[in-house]
Design a protein around this motif. Sequence first.
Motif, PDB file in Angstrom:
ATOM      1  N   ALA A 338       0.857  -1.191   0.000  1.00 22.97           N
ATOM      2  CA  ALA A 338       0.000   0.000   0.000  1.00 22.97           C
ATOM      3  C   ALA A 338       0.884   1.229   0.000  1.00 22.97           C
ATOM      4  CB  ALA A 338      -0.896  -0.015   1.240  1.00 22.97           C
ATOM      5  N   ASN A 339       0.572   2.178  -0.853  1.00 25.41           N
ATOM      6  CA  ASN A 339       1.466   3.310  -1.029  1.00 25.41           C
ATOM      7  C   ASN A 339       1.569   4.133   0.236  1.00 25.41           C
ATOM      8  OD1 ASN A 339       2.994   5.425  -1.825  1.00 25.41           O
ATOM      9  ND2 ASN A 339       1.896   5.758  -3.745  1.00 25.41           N
ATOM     10  N   ARG A 340       2.681   3.954   0.891  1.00 24.79           N
ATOM     11  CA  ARG A 340       2.791   4.568   2.193  1.00 24.79           C
ATOM     12  C   ARG A 340       3.051   6.058   2.134  1.00 24.79           C
ATOM     13  NH1 ARG A 340       2.494   0.422   4.271  1.00 24.79           N
ATOM     14  NH2 ARG A 340       3.959  -0.586   2.878  1.00 24.79           N
ATOM     15  N   GLN A 341       3.487   6.544   0.984  1.00 26.54           N
ATOM     16  CA  GLN A 341       3.736   7.988   0.889  1.00 26.54           C
ATOM     17  C   GLN A 341       2.434   8.751   0.984  1.00 26.54           C
ATOM     18  OE1 GLN A 341       6.748   8.879   1.136  1.00 26.54           O
ATOM     19  NE2 GLN A 341       7.287   6.732   0.999  1.00 26.54           N
ATOM     20  N   GLU A 342       1.362   8.105   0.495  1.00 26.92           N
ATOM     21  CA  GLU A 342       0.092   8.807   0.479  1.00 26.92           C
ATOM     22  C   GLU A 342      -0.580   8.828   1.832  1.00 26.92           C
ATOM     23  OE1 GLU A 342       0.871   9.545  -3.088  1.00 26.92           O
ATOM     24  OE2 GLU A 342      -1.274   9.789  -2.804  1.00 26.92           O
ATOM     25  N   GLN A 343      -0.166   7.933   2.719  1.00 26.10           N
ATOM     26  CA  GLN A 343      -0.941   7.770   3.948  1.00 26.10           C
ATOM     27  C   GLN A 343      -0.698   8.881   4.939  1.00 26.10           C
ATOM     28  OE1 GLN A 343       0.317   3.868   5.002  1.00 26.10           O
ATOM     29  NE2 GLN A 343      -1.643   2.974   4.474  1.00 26.10           N
ATOM     30  N   SER A 344      -1.766   9.335   5.576  1.00 28.93           N
ATOM     31  CA  SER A 344      -1.653  10.375   6.599  1.00 28.93           C
ATOM     32  C   SER A 344      -1.268   9.724   7.917  1.00 28.93           C
ATOM     33  CB  SER A 344      -2.985  11.081   6.734  1.00 28.93           C
ATOM     34  OG  SER A 344      -3.897  10.173   7.314  1.00 28.93           O
ATOM     35  N   LEU A 345      -1.009  10.588   8.897  1.00 25.34           N
ATOM     36  CA  LEU A 345      -0.575  10.048  10.175  1.00 25.34           C
ATOM     37  C   LEU A 345      -1.584   9.135  10.854  1.00 25.34           C
ATOM     38  CD1 LEU A 345       1.673  12.746  11.696  1.00 25.34           C
ATOM     39  CD2 LEU A 345       2.007  10.309  11.903  1.00 25.34           C
ATOM     40  N   PRO A 346      -2.844   9.499  10.908  1.00 23.97           N
ATOM     41  CA  PRO A 346      -3.800   8.568  11.533  1.00 23.97           C
ATOM     42  C   PRO A 346      -3.820   7.232  10.807  1.00 23.97           C
ATOM     43  CG  PRO A 346      -4.822  10.693  11.150  1.00 23.97           C
ATOM     44  CD  PRO A 346      -3.474  10.757  10.517  1.00 23.97           C
ATOM     45  N   GLU A 347      -3.742   7.270   9.451  1.00 19.78           N
ATOM     46  CA  GLU A 347      -3.739   6.009   8.714  1.00 19.78           C
ATOM     47  C   GLU A 347      -2.495   5.200   9.033  1.00 19.78           C
ATOM     48  OE1 GLU A 347      -4.025   7.087   4.645  1.00 19.78           O
ATOM     49  OE2 GLU A 347      -6.096   7.773   4.817  1.00 19.78           O
ATOM     50  N   LEU A 348      -1.368   5.910   9.149  1.00 14.26           N
ATOM     51  CA  LEU A 348      -0.127   5.222   9.488  1.00 14.26           C
ATOM     52  C   LEU A 348      -0.237   4.580  10.858  1.00 14.26           C
ATOM     53  CD1 LEU A 348       2.837   7.460   8.315  1.00 14.26           C
ATOM     54  CD2 LEU A 348       2.337   5.129   7.641  1.00 14.26           C
ATOM     55  N   LYS A 349      -0.897   5.313  11.780  1.00 13.32           N
ATOM     56  CA  LYS A 349      -1.023   4.793  13.137  1.00 13.32           C
ATOM     57  C   LYS A 349      -1.814   3.488  13.128  1.00 13.32           C
ATOM     58  CE  LYS A 349      -2.606   5.883  17.733  1.00 13.32           C
ATOM     59  NZ  LYS A 349      -3.646   6.524  18.472  1.00 13.32           N
ATOM     60  N   ILE A 350      -2.912   3.491  12.367  1.00 16.87           N
ATOM     61  CA  ILE A 350      -3.715   2.266  12.287  1.00 16.87           C
ATOM     62  C   ILE A 350      -2.877   1.138  11.697  1.00 16.87           C
ATOM     63  CG2 ILE A 350      -5.741   1.213  11.203  1.00 16.87           C
ATOM     64  CD1 ILE A 350      -7.041   3.918  11.197  1.00 16.87           C
ATOM     65  N   PHE A 351      -2.124   1.473  10.679  1.00 16.15           N
ATOM     66  CA  PHE A 351      -1.306   0.455  10.024  1.00 16.15           C
ATOM     67  C   PHE A 351      -0.288  -0.129  10.985  1.00 16.15           C
ATOM     68  CE2 PHE A 351       0.172  -1.674   6.357  1.00 16.15           C
ATOM     69  CZ  PHE A 351       1.534  -1.818   6.517  1.00 16.15           C
ATOM     70  N   VAL A 352       0.354   0.764  11.760  1.00 16.74           N
ATOM     71  CA  VAL A 352       1.374   0.281  12.695  1.00 16.74           C
ATOM     72  C   VAL A 352       0.760  -0.620  13.750  1.00 16.74           C
ATOM     73  CG1 VAL A 352       2.934   0.993  14.523  1.00 16.74           C
ATOM     74  CG2 VAL A 352       2.999   2.143  12.339  1.00 16.74           C
ATOM     75  N   ASN A 353      -0.462  -0.264  14.176  1.00 16.65           N
ATOM     76  CA  ASN A 353      -1.124  -1.124  15.162  1.00 16.65           C
ATOM     77  C   ASN A 353      -1.370  -2.517  14.615  1.00 16.65           C
ATOM     78  OD1 ASN A 353      -1.224   0.595  17.283  1.00 16.65           O
ATOM     79  ND2 ASN A 353      -3.196   1.488  16.739  1.00 16.65           N
ATOM     80  N   ARG A 354      -1.705  -2.563  13.322  1.00 19.08           N
ATOM     81  CA  ARG A 354      -2.000  -3.872  12.755  1.00 19.08           C
ATOM     82  C   ARG A 354      -0.747  -4.586  12.257  1.00 19.08           C
ATOM     83  NH1 ARG A 354      -5.157  -4.188   8.206  1.00 19.08           N
ATOM     84  NH2 ARG A 354      -4.599  -2.056   7.713  1.00 19.08           N
TER      85      ARG A 354
ATOM     86  N   MET B 143       7.512  22.130  14.994  1.00 20.24           N
ATOM     87  CA  MET B 143       6.848  20.865  15.250  1.00 20.24           C
ATOM     88  C   MET B 143       6.425  20.212  13.940  1.00 20.24           C
ATOM     89  SD  MET B 143       4.415  20.532  18.498  1.00 20.24           S
ATOM     90  CE  MET B 143       3.030  21.316  17.763  1.00 20.24           C
ATOM     91  N   GLN B 144       5.896  21.035  13.056  1.00 19.86           N
ATOM     92  CA  GLN B 144       5.438  20.509  11.780  1.00 19.86           C
ATOM     93  C   GLN B 144       6.598  19.862  11.036  1.00 19.86           C
ATOM     94  OE1 GLN B 144       2.312  20.410  10.587  1.00 19.86           O
ATOM     95  NE2 GLN B 144       3.104  19.220   8.879  1.00 19.86           N
ATOM     96  N   SER B 145       7.750  20.523  11.035  1.00 17.58           N
ATOM     97  CA  SER B 145       8.867  19.941  10.291  1.00 17.58           C
ATOM     98  C   SER B 145       9.420  18.730  11.019  1.00 17.58           C
ATOM     99  CB  SER B 145       9.953  20.982  10.048  1.00 17.58           C
ATOM    100  OG  SER B 145      10.693  21.157  11.224  1.00 17.58           O
ATOM    101  N   ASP B 146       9.400  18.775  12.348  1.00 19.55           N
ATOM    102  CA  ASP B 146       9.815  17.581  13.110  1.00 19.55           C
ATOM    103  C   ASP B 146       8.904  16.415  12.768  1.00 19.55           C
ATOM    104  OD1 ASP B 146      10.933  18.983  16.295  1.00 19.55           O
ATOM    105  OD2 ASP B 146      11.922  18.653  14.355  1.00 19.55           O
ATOM    106  N   LEU B 147       7.619  16.743  12.706  1.00 22.07           N
ATOM    107  CA  LEU B 147       6.615  15.735  12.412  1.00 22.07           C
ATOM    108  C   LEU B 147       6.856  15.122  11.038  1.00 22.07           C
ATOM    109  CD1 LEU B 147       4.403  15.086  14.356  1.00 22.07           C
ATOM    110  CD2 LEU B 147       2.833  16.383  12.931  1.00 22.07           C
ATOM    111  N   ASP B 148       7.125  16.005  10.080  1.00 22.06           N
ATOM    112  CA  ASP B 148       7.367  15.487   8.731  1.00 22.06           C
ATOM    113  C   ASP B 148       8.563  14.559   8.715  1.00 22.06           C
ATOM    114  OD1 ASP B 148       6.383  18.566   7.075  1.00 22.06           O
ATOM    115  OD2 ASP B 148       5.247  16.754   7.580  1.00 22.06           O
ATOM    116  N   GLU B 149       9.590  14.995   9.457  1.00 23.81           N
ATOM    117  CA  GLU B 149      10.796  14.160   9.480  1.00 23.81           C
ATOM    118  C   GLU B 149      10.516  12.826  10.143  1.00 23.81           C
ATOM    119  OE1 GLU B 149      14.073  16.751  10.569  1.00 23.81           O
ATOM    120  OE2 GLU B 149      15.009  14.933  11.414  1.00 23.81           O
ATOM    121  N   THR B 150       9.748  12.868  11.249  1.00 24.25           N
ATOM    122  CA  THR B 150       9.422  11.629  11.956  1.00 24.25           C
ATOM    123  C   THR B 150       8.629  10.701  11.054  1.00 24.25           C
ATOM    124  OG1 THR B 150       9.227  12.991  13.915  1.00 24.25           O
ATOM    125  CG2 THR B 150       8.462  10.714  14.086  1.00 24.25           C
ATOM    126  N   LYS B 151       7.733  11.330  10.298  1.00 26.32           N
ATOM    127  CA  LYS B 151       6.902  10.510   9.424  1.00 26.32           C
ATOM    128  C   LYS B 151       7.767   9.746   8.428  1.00 26.32           C
ATOM    129  CE  LYS B 151       2.744  11.308   6.761  1.00 26.32           C
ATOM    130  NZ  LYS B 151       1.850  12.339   6.242  1.00 26.32           N
TER     131      LYS B 151
END
Lengths: 618, 199
Positions: A338-354, B143-151
């Motif tokens: 699944a294209n992980r670049q597109e995923q937002s943080l909440p989606e990533l969080k769900i993914f990590v949980n699973r 924070m936003q840039s930290d967040l981006d980096e963390t992501k």
Amino acid sequence: MFPHLKSQRVNLQLLQESACRELVQQLDAIEGSKAIVLDEAMIGPLGLVTTPILFTERAISLIALTPEKQFIKDQNIVYIVRPQVALMDQVVAHVKSNSQHGRQFHILFVPRRSCLCINQLEKKEVMGAFGRIEELAWNFFPLDADVVSMEMLNAYRDVSIDGDTTALYQAAIGLVQLQRLYGRIPKIYGKGVQAQLVWDHAKQLAIDEKSLYNGDKGAIDQLILLDRGIDLLTPLATQLTYEGLIDEFYGIRQNQLKLPAEHFPSYRVANSEAAAAAAATGGNICELPEFTLADNVRKTLMLHSGQELYGELRNKNFNEVRMLLARKVKDIQEQMNANRQEQSLPELKIFVNRLPQLMEQKRVTSEHTVIAGLIDEKLSIYAFNDDLAAEQEFMICADIDRPSAYIGDLIARHSELRNVLRLICLQCAAASGFKEHVLNYYKRELAHVYGLEVLLTISNLEKAGLLHAQNESRAYAVLRKTLHLTVDDSVEVNPKDISYVHSFYAPLTARLVEHSLKPLGWQSLKSQINNLPGPTFEDFQVQLIGIGGRHAGGATPSESSLLHARRVVLVMFVGGCTFAEIAALRFLAAQEDNNVQFVIATTKIINKHSFLESVMGS
Amino acid sequence: MVRVFSLSVFYKGATEARLLKTTSDLQSFPFFQRGTVNEFMTFASRTIVERTQPALRQSVKQDAYMCHVYVRADNLAGVLIADHEYPQRVAHTLITKILDDFTAKVAAGLWPNASESQIPFDALPAFLQRYQDPKEADPLLKMQSDLDETKIILKNTIEAVLKRGENLEDMVNKSEQLSMQSKAFYKTAKKTNSCCSFA
């Protein structure tokens, strides 16, 4: 470690716990430090009722039974063995080489002590060294939530060839034990000589069990006892379910499958990482013994309903398994890519949980892909397919009264005797007995090629009922039509009928059970069922009322009110059953219309190889 | 490029804006131009303060520059001249901060009349240097840039974890091969039922 045992109405975890408690009681009665010595055949069954923690908690080590002197520092040595005289000799040798001052020996016989064995010990003059000689009444071992097994491989052989009915008696004791745990079974059906013997014993033993008659009906509604001898064709046929094929090619012992580790990528990865690490530090790879690629490095896989993917695959025809696995792998591939670049943080969080779940799914799917791949290789061998074609021709009664050219060919080529005999016995079962000239032809050819000793083996097969001359009735041919044992429009994927387990053949035993579920039960089969050898019997165990012990009339009212609840039927195969038969029964249970749940009991789960070997051996 | 060119604090008097303190960073300009640019910036800042009402913030575009100005209700004003990329919010946050700081360090009485050399406020150059990077100024941006980096780190970690164990490609190939090999086991369907006749 046994949560998968309790998923059904008859909670087999109780059986496991009761067996475990018995062992603990016996062990705790021995003072001082202990070590347990087991023979190889007992290791698997022990693992079915206990967990390793039990022994580590009590600082008890488990040791294999070998005659050499071993470094054991415990005061007490406890042998857990079956009551076989041959084992006694091994025990004696062990005792003699491991005797030391202050050490006590004990034996726990499973399931029953035997005078013969004790005499043997006396004869070898080691009785003095023994303290406790007790029993562990382990008759049925829980293999899965719906299967219990006595783990007695030679039950059929012992009874039919050696006339030793101990196994039948133990089965009866086991049935009474089950009723003690799960309650009285009110209705009993049975077919076959051995089945009748088991029931007679069980009934006799039950008379002494007051608890059986005082309480309400238990969790099990019906018992069906089936003698292996009424259907000798099914255990000889090649199973085509996933579990059946694994067992036939590799052998599943007490839910465990051992395969060479090199097939599994995690092993290879670990190995290459270790090799790389060793190279980096300049060390010698040979110095890492656990990573040598010896053949005996094996990976053990647990195979039971607690493994979700296995539970889905095990009972299906292998062709359906192919498709299912491919689908699951694709599914996992989609999730992983699944294209992980597109995923937002909440989606990533769900993914990590699973993620752990996904990784586990990937690992398990990978294991089964490997196993299925191994089986696929074996299936593509010409010999396998030729044998299968010959089997199928016998099963539809084609050219059954003539010596088979295919078998003649196999004999001429000096093929594996076990397989040749299997096909001959299969033909005999399908023909319901050989004409004299056919039987003589086979005997002659076999003796020519395999030597006169083969006649002894043949004699065993005859005693066991696998080879015999034709009598009046053509039971199999008739039953094939009336019970639809073979179906023309067979469907292997998403089947509607139990015949998928052998692709187009429904096990006779399974069809009998299927018919028993109908409103009239076996009444509708009256004439046909009498074609099968042995008595057909029916019995009741009713509730006793009052002190005088008057029996309540016929069907108790509570039973009729439970018509809407699922019936629980205990099907006991006396002499062994195959994974294909179990799969067929599970299929029946899965069909809503039948409104039934099965618990399957057997002396042992067999396959075409193990069944024949036990009968061939002396 | 994100750059701050000058920071100034003014007092907006009745008639004119009085420069209280100023500092500038003109490294990006050629050496000989710096004097002129400096004067220009001071002039622009003064003008803009005079034209801005009290209690008002403004951002004015001037050629290649943005002038951010905040005139407080008490007539203390701050001006930040930066390029177009410098985030507006950060600029105003910074001005507010400087003015608060100034108020704390310099007594209000000095504002209307003192000259530049008399004001004891030396923090301006330090501020200027620090906030060349807008992320330092604005915790939100940081924070936003930290967040981006963390992501990004997270995604890479997930990829690494997914690669563990069996190679996915191998598994896909194996399973595809499995499903393609499917042949029905029942072979003799074509054979007629030459069933045994009763003897």
